[in-house]
Design a protein around this motif. Structure first.
Motif, PDB file in Angstrom:
ATOM      1  N   ASP A 146       0.814  -1.221   0.000  1.00 39.03           N
ATOM      2  CA  ASP A 146       0.000   0.000   0.000  1.00 39.03           C
ATOM      3  C   ASP A 146       0.848   1.272   0.000  1.00 39.03           C
ATOM      4  N   TYR A 147       1.721   1.399  -0.989  1.00 40.90           N
ATOM      5  CA  TYR A 147       2.476   2.647  -1.106  1.00 40.90           C
ATOM      6  C   TYR A 147       1.527   3.817  -1.381  1.00 40.90           C
ATOM      7  N   GLN A 148       0.429   3.542  -2.090  1.00 35.54           N
ATOM      8  CA  GLN A 148      -0.497   4.596  -2.488  1.00 35.54           C
ATOM      9  C   GLN A 148      -1.155   5.279  -1.287  1.00 35.54           C
ATOM     10  N   GLY A 149      -1.260   4.568  -0.160  1.00 34.14           N
ATOM     11  CA  GLY A 149      -1.855   5.165   1.029  1.00 34.14           C
ATOM     12  C   GLY A 149      -1.117   6.400   1.496  1.00 34.14           C
ATOM     13  N   LEU A 150       0.181   6.441   1.258  1.00 34.87           N
ATOM     14  CA  LEU A 150       0.984   7.636   1.566  1.00 34.87           C
ATOM     15  C   LEU A 150       1.155   8.529   0.344  1.00 34.87           C
ATOM     16  N   PHE A 151       1.312   7.884  -0.808  1.00 33.83           N
ATOM     17  CA  PHE A 151       1.583   8.648  -2.022  1.00 33.83           C
ATOM     18  C   PHE A 151       0.429   9.581  -2.394  1.00 33.83           C
ATOM     19  N   LYS A 152      -0.808   9.110  -2.252  1.00 33.71           N
ATOM     20  CA  LYS A 152      -1.953   9.940  -2.651  1.00 33.71           C
ATOM     21  C   LYS A 152      -1.980  11.282  -1.910  1.00 33.71           C
ATOM     22  N   PRO A 153      -1.976  11.318  -0.560  1.00 36.17           N
ATOM     23  CA  PRO A 153      -1.989  12.629   0.096  1.00 36.17           C
ATOM     24  C   PRO A 153      -0.724  13.435  -0.161  1.00 36.17           C
ATOM     25  N   ALA A 154       0.427  12.759  -0.311  1.00 36.82           N
ATOM     26  CA  ALA A 154       1.659  13.490  -0.609  1.00 36.82           C
ATOM     27  C   ALA A 154       1.579  14.138  -1.982  1.00 36.82           C
ATOM     28  N   MET A 155       0.974  13.427  -2.931  1.00 30.98           N
ATOM     29  CA  MET A 155       0.790  13.969  -4.269  1.00 30.98           C
ATOM     30  C   MET A 155      -0.182  15.151  -4.249  1.00 30.98           C
ATOM     31  N   LEU A 156      -1.251  15.048  -3.442  1.00 27.89           N
ATOM     32  CA  LEU A 156      -2.214  16.142  -3.334  1.00 27.89           C
ATOM     33  C   LEU A 156      -1.599  17.370  -2.663  1.00 27.89           C
ATOM     34  N   ALA A 157      -0.537  17.155  -1.883  1.00 28.65           N
ATOM     35  CA  ALA A 157       0.166  18.269  -1.237  1.00 28.65           C
ATOM     36  C   ALA A 157       1.261  18.854  -2.130  1.00 28.65           C
ATOM     37  N   THR A 158       1.327  18.388  -3.371  1.00 30.26           N
ATOM     38  CA  THR A 158       2.315  18.875  -4.337  1.00 30.26           C
ATOM     39  C   THR A 158       1.630  19.818  -5.331  1.00 30.26           C
ATOM     40  N   LYS A 159       2.171  20.996  -5.507  1.00 32.05           N
ATOM     41  CA  LYS A 159       1.583  21.988  -6.413  1.00 32.05           C
ATOM     42  C   LYS A 159       1.605  21.525  -7.864  1.00 32.05           C
ATOM     43  N   LYS A 160       0.696  22.055  -8.655  1.00 31.43           N
ATOM     44  CA  LYS A 160       0.733  21.842 -10.085  1.00 31.43           C
ATOM     45  C   LYS A 160       2.038  22.412 -10.629  1.00 31.43           C
ATOM     46  N   GLY A 161       2.752  21.613 -11.405  1.00 36.88           N
ATOM     47  CA  GLY A 161       4.068  22.022 -11.887  1.00 36.88           C
ATOM     48  C   GLY A 161       5.179  21.700 -10.915  1.00 36.88           C
ATOM     49  N   GLY A 162       4.803  21.215  -9.730  1.00 36.77           N
ATOM     50  CA  GLY A 162       5.790  20.842  -8.725  1.00 36.77           C
ATOM     51  C   GLY A 162       6.269  19.408  -8.914  1.00 36.77           C
ATOM     52  N   THR A 163       7.200  18.999  -8.051  1.00 36.00           N
ATOM     53  CA  THR A 163       7.809  17.671  -8.164  1.00 36.00           C
ATOM     54  C   THR A 163       7.678  16.915  -6.856  1.00 36.00           C
TER      55      THR A 163
END
Length: 335
Positions: A259-276
């Protein structure tokens, strides 16, 4: 082959690398990497003004230790600390010799690409406060953080955050559950004169991430939630996600296999558009391409896309079988 021959071969292969470390103001690196170089569970590192020998499967005999000591002293006449971690849970089981006891348990300052970090070769934790195979990650954020806001998750001693701040980041937020690790992180920031840029938050990653992502904080199986620092929804221009293999808390389960996605999803949502967002997975059995595909699917499910990606590969002091290193790091630029 004998340990003498294996270590001599490993050192010979590293000669160009070792020459570069002097030019790059780096005095922490690996000179022997376990099974890949012919001796299961034996790692030998330089940490500043000391050699660190660690065994994870079998205790060295006195003859084996003497052989390694002789070769290392020829390379650089430094104190040698031996941590035998062949017992369960990788805990150190051997006592220190009196001549290295005080040195091993004192805080040293080491250099990586001119950046100062604290190191302690024997302490209440297990590792020497800086993971050397993550050098490529610290180099990446150092080169790509200028004028950016940076979120460093599972920050441990904040090596990533310190490198980002030295690289000119506008603001760095380090989050970790361990007060001990964060205190070492503060010292790292102070050593490099960037403590005014760095923020240190002691928190479980799940509530911190979900709040930053604008999601509701929930518990595992409806457990009563312990207190946690309150944070507002915030997006960052660079997010670094480096979770442990497995961990449980009242807020959720970290599981890099299932379940890497359990952490990845909120981390991705905390990343700005155009961000990395830089994602790390250190489990050898996880297939690189299947893991990457799962990240792509998760991004697309949120109506976003990956506009660019680049793999970060460990340096040559961490060789791997067939160039398939257990530590996988990929930087994803998000649209």
């Amino acid at each position: 082959m004998s340990i003498s021959s294996l270590l001599a071969s490993a050192l010979a292969k590293r000669q160009p690398f070792l020459t570069d470390t002097k030019l790059n103001k780096t005095n922490c690196f690996r000179v022997f990497h376990g099974t890949v170089e012919g001796h299961k569970g034996l790692n030998i590192d330089r940490y500043g003004d000391a050699w660190l020998i660690q065994t994870f499967h079998h205790t060295l005999t006195q003859d084996e230790f003497n052989t390694i000591e002789g070769l290392l002293v020829e390379l650089a006449h430094l104190p040698i600390v031996y941590n035998d971690r062949s017992d369960k849970n990788s805990r150190v089981v051997n006592t220190l010799e009196s001549k290295t006891d005080e040195f091993a348990q004192s805080t040293q300052v080491i250099l990586e690409n001119g950046i100062k970090f604290t190191s302690k070769l024997r302490h209440e934790g297990q590792d020497p406060l800086l993971f050397l195979d993550m050098r490529i990650g610290r180099e990446y954020v150092n080169a790509n953080s200028k004028h950016k806001t940076v979120l460093n998750l599972f920050s441990y001693t904040c090596g990533i955050g310190t490198a980002a701040a030295v690289g000119g980041a506008k603001r760095v937020t380090n989050i970790d559950f361990s007060s001990f690790a964060l205190e070492a992180g503060r010292k790292n920031a102070e050593l490099n004169g960037v403590d005014d840029i760095c923020q240190f938050i002691q928190s479980d990653a799940f509530p911190a991430l979900r709040q930053l992502a604008g999601l509701k904080v929930a518990g595992r199986r409806n457990q009563k939630l312990p207190s946690y620092p309150k944070m507002t929804a915030t997006q960052f221009e660079l997010v670094f996600l480096d979770p442990p293999r497995f961990a449980k808390s009242a807020f959720g389960t970290v599981d890099l296999i299932n379940d890497y996605q359990g952490l990845f999803k909120p981390a991705m949502l905390a990343t700005k558009k155009g961000g990395t967002i830089v994602c790390c997975n250190n489990v050898a059995k996880v297939d690189r391409h299947m893991w990457f595909d799962s990240l792509v699917r998760c991004v697309e499910k949120q109506g976003r896309k990956i506009t660019h990606h680049s793999w970060l590969h460990c340096h040559e002091d961490f060789p791997s079988f067939d160039d398939n290193h257990p530590l996988k790091i990929v930087a994803l630029t998000l649209g």
